[in-house]
Design an enzyme around this catalytic site. Structure first.
Site, PDB file in Angstrom:
ATOM      1  N   GLY A  13       0.831  -1.208   0.000  1.00 35.32           N
ATOM      2  CA  GLY A  13       0.000   0.000   0.000  1.00 35.32           C
ATOM      3  C   GLY A  13       0.865   1.258   0.000  1.00 35.32           C
ATOM      4  O   GLY A  13       2.099   1.193  -0.033  1.00 35.32           O
ATOM      5  N   ASP A  34       0.643  -9.225   1.407  1.00 35.41           N
ATOM      6  CA  ASP A  34      -0.335  -8.291   0.853  1.00 35.41           C
ATOM      7  C   ASP A  34      -1.240  -9.097  -0.094  1.00 35.41           C
ATOM      8  O   ASP A  34      -0.742  -9.882  -0.904  1.00 35.41           O
ATOM      9  CB  ASP A  34       0.389  -7.180   0.088  1.00 35.41           C
ATOM     10  CG  ASP A  34      -0.494  -5.969  -0.176  1.00 35.41           C
ATOM     11  OD1 ASP A  34      -0.135  -4.866   0.270  1.00 35.41           O
ATOM     12  OD2 ASP A  34      -1.554  -6.133  -0.827  1.00 35.41           O
ATOM     13  N   ASN A  38      -5.794  -3.653  -2.755  1.00 38.19           N
ATOM     14  CA  ASN A  38      -5.766  -2.230  -3.123  1.00 38.19           C
ATOM     15  C   ASN A  38      -4.443  -1.870  -3.800  1.00 38.19           C
ATOM     16  O   ASN A  38      -3.956  -0.757  -3.674  1.00 38.19           O
ATOM     17  CB  ASN A  38      -5.994  -1.362  -1.875  1.00 38.19           C
ATOM     18  CG  ASN A  38      -6.381   0.061  -2.237  1.00 38.19           C
ATOM     19  OD1 ASN A  38      -6.978   0.307  -3.291  1.00 38.19           O
ATOM     20  ND2 ASN A  38      -6.009   1.007  -1.400  1.00 38.19           N
ATOM     21  N   SER A 127      -4.930   5.884  12.876  1.00 40.78           N
ATOM     22  CA  SER A 127      -5.305   7.070  12.109  1.00 40.78           C
ATOM     23  C   SER A 127      -5.839   8.148  13.035  1.00 40.78           C
ATOM     24  O   SER A 127      -6.455   7.846  14.069  1.00 40.78           O
ATOM     25  CB  SER A 127      -6.394   6.663  11.116  1.00 40.78           C
ATOM     26  OG  SER A 127      -7.033   7.806  10.606  1.00 40.78           O
ATOM     27  N   TYR A 151     -15.044   2.547   9.951  1.00 42.08           N
ATOM     28  CA  TYR A 151     -13.593   2.456   9.753  1.00 42.08           C
ATOM     29  C   TYR A 151     -12.847   2.993  10.986  1.00 42.08           C
ATOM     30  O   TYR A 151     -11.931   2.352  11.502  1.00 42.08           O
ATOM     31  CB  TYR A 151     -13.198   3.248   8.494  1.00 42.08           C
ATOM     32  CG  TYR A 151     -11.725   3.495   8.375  1.00 42.08           C
ATOM     33  CD1 TYR A 151     -10.853   2.473   8.006  1.00 42.08           C
ATOM     34  CD2 TYR A 151     -11.182   4.752   8.653  1.00 42.08           C
ATOM     35  CE1 TYR A 151      -9.487   2.696   7.920  1.00 42.08           C
ATOM     36  CE2 TYR A 151      -9.819   4.988   8.569  1.00 42.08           C
ATOM     37  CZ  TYR A 151      -8.986   3.957   8.200  1.00 42.08           C
ATOM     38  OH  TYR A 151      -7.633   4.181   8.125  1.00 42.08           O
ATOM     39  N   LYS A 155     -10.349   1.026  13.910  1.00 42.91           N
ATOM     40  CA  LYS A 155      -9.029   1.450  14.416  1.00 42.91           C
ATOM     41  C   LYS A 155      -9.061   1.516  15.953  1.00 42.91           C
ATOM     42  O   LYS A 155      -8.118   1.079  16.617  1.00 42.91           O
ATOM     43  CB  LYS A 155      -8.638   2.815  13.839  1.00 42.91           C
ATOM     44  CG  LYS A 155      -8.338   2.805  12.343  1.00 42.91           C
ATOM     45  CD  LYS A 155      -7.047   2.075  12.022  1.00 42.91           C
ATOM     46  CE  LYS A 155      -6.658   2.152  10.565  1.00 42.91           C
ATOM     47  NZ  LYS A 155      -5.650   1.158  10.168  1.00 42.91           N
ATOM     48  N   ASN A 200     -10.861   8.271  -2.786  1.00 42.44           N
ATOM     49  CA  ASN A 200     -11.679   8.982  -1.798  1.00 42.44           C
ATOM     50  C   ASN A 200     -10.959  10.197  -1.243  1.00 42.44           C
ATOM     51  O   ASN A 200     -11.581  11.165  -0.858  1.00 42.44           O
ATOM     52  CB  ASN A 200     -11.972   8.065  -0.604  1.00 42.44           C
ATOM     53  CG  ASN A 200     -12.740   6.844  -1.023  1.00 42.44           C
ATOM     54  OD1 ASN A 200     -13.890   6.955  -1.404  1.00 42.44           O
ATOM     55  ND2 ASN A 200     -12.101   5.687  -0.978  1.00 42.44           N
ATOM     56  N   ASN A 201      -9.638  10.098  -1.161  1.00 49.20           N
ATOM     57  CA  ASN A 201      -8.881  11.182  -0.514  1.00 49.20           C
ATOM     58  C   ASN A 201      -8.531  12.267  -1.522  1.00 49.20           C
ATOM     59  O   ASN A 201      -8.487  12.037  -2.726  1.00 49.20           O
ATOM     60  CB  ASN A 201      -7.601  10.623   0.132  1.00 49.20           C
ATOM     61  CG  ASN A 201      -7.937   9.703   1.278  1.00 49.20           C
ATOM     62  OD1 ASN A 201      -7.674   8.511   1.231  1.00 49.20           O
ATOM     63  ND2 ASN A 201      -8.550  10.246   2.305  1.00 49.20           N
ATOM     64  N   GLY A 294     -20.003  14.007   7.960  1.00 54.51           N
ATOM     65  CA  GLY A 294     -18.950  13.523   8.858  1.00 54.51           C
ATOM     66  C   GLY A 294     -17.697  14.380   8.829  1.00 54.51           C
ATOM     67  O   GLY A 294     -16.829  14.237   9.683  1.00 54.51           O
TER      68      GLY A 294
END
Ligand code: UDP
Length: 332
Positions: A13, A34, A38, A127, A151, A155, A200-201, A294
């Site tokens: 990743g 892995d 992704n 995170s 998510y 964490k 998404n980011n 959010g």
């Protein structure tokens, strides 16, 4: 150190692959497990060209007990960095059970293997999302945690699993790293943030706009309580972030400790776009849309603990983050 190996779960990743480069001369072998959920094999070949023969890949899910057992039998693993997991916040809201299984349950299985093999140096990739809506700024590690999506809850659940385990408490050095917003890429341009599917980011989206795969960036909200109305985040260069991992690995004091990895500075979405345009001379068309559910006005770290305890400070500029991110895409 050179006779020992390290295991990076999810090592293909964005963060794992850059860490592998940073650890090149620190371990005899850098072993990655892995499942490529992704990532793609091409990322591995590019990484291999940077890291060399000490890089070893096992293409499997961390829940594959036989593969994990084989790894510990075949390599002298002395430290583990656990990155593997699903990370799309929106998807976690739609499929919370899948997220629980792949993130929390699979980690529980992995931790049993670590204990069986007496691994005492562990880094868990957490995170800043665990802090939820900030109660104060800058956010230090004592800020209460409160998930605002599954998510984030995953964490928190994993962090709790670590805190409540006597093995980790008494026999290990566990570093929980809470990342703020890592962007940028390795200066070679060979590896970078290359998520599968629709990103998404913000940075991967800006890059898609820069290459004209996307028409424009939709900015989520222009009425936040910030200098220009757009959301503020603490962007940290991926090369700084992985240096923080190296320092955390070397910090081998017994016990469980949390570190924020951020710069302590906040930049708005418009600051980021303007910097990207200036540095790279590329136009990023954008329009304003509704706030994303959010999202919060402003998030930035208090990075003091990492500085005083690890001697780690993120110093690379927003300019360098934007330059390296675009360099990676141009060289792809
Ligand atoms: N953002 C945006 N448009 C996008 C994606 C993100 O305006 O298409 C904004 C988002 O509202 C936030 C910032 O960019 O203010 C960083 O978002 P990202 O999802 O990268 O990180 P996070 O919100 O999880 O910190």
């Amino acid at each position: 150190m050179r006779t020992e190996s390290i295991l990076l779960t999810g090592g293909l990743g964005f963060i794992g692959s850059h860490t592998a480069v940073a650890l090149k001369n620190h371990f005899k072998q850098i072993v990655i497990i892995d499942d490529l959920s992704n990532s793609v094999m091409n990322n591995y070949y590019r990484l291999k060209s940077l890291v060399g023969d000490c890089l070893i890949l096992y293409k499997a899910d961390i829940a594959s007990q036989n593969v994990i057992d084989k790894i510990f039998l075949s390599h002298n693993i002395k430290a583990v960095i656990h990155y593997a997991g699903l990370k799309a916040v929106g998807e976690s809201i739609i499929f919370p059970a899948k997220y629980y299984y792949k993130n929390v349950y699979s980690t529980k299985l992995l931790f049993e293997v670590l204990k069986k093999n007496k691994i005492t140096n562990l880094i868990f990739s957490s995170s800043a999302t665990v802090y939820g809506k900030p109660l104060y700024l800058a956010i230090d590690e004592s800020h209460p945690v409160k998930a605002i999506n599954p998510y984030g809850q995953n964490k928190i659940d994993i962090e709790q699993m670590i805190f409540n385990d006597p093995y980790f408490q008494e026999q290990c050095s566990v570093k929980i790293l809470r990342y703020f917003n890592p962007i940028g890429a390795h200066p070679s341009g060979l590896i970078g943030d290359d998520p599968k599917g629709i990103p998404n980011n913000i940075m991967p989206i800006i890059l898609k706009v820069a290459t004209q795969e996307h028409q424009e960036l939709k900015i989520f909200g222009n009425d936040y309580q910030t200098h220009d109305g757009t959301g503020i985040r603490d962007y940290i260069h991926i090369m700084d972030l992985v240096e923080g991992h190296v320092k955390a690995l070397d910090y081998n004091k017994k016990g469980i400790i949390v570190f924020n990895l951020g710069t302590g500075k906040g930049f708005s979405v418009l600051d980021l776009i303007n910097t990207f345009q200036e540095v790279n001379k590329v136009k990023i068309p954008y329009s304003f849309v509704e706030r994303r559910s959010g999202d919060v006005d402003m998030v930035f770290a208090n990075p003091d603990r990492a500085k005083t305890t690890l001697g780690f400070e993120a110093l690379r500029s927003l300019q360098s983050m934007c330059f390296d991110a675009w360099n990676f895409v141009k060289k792809k």
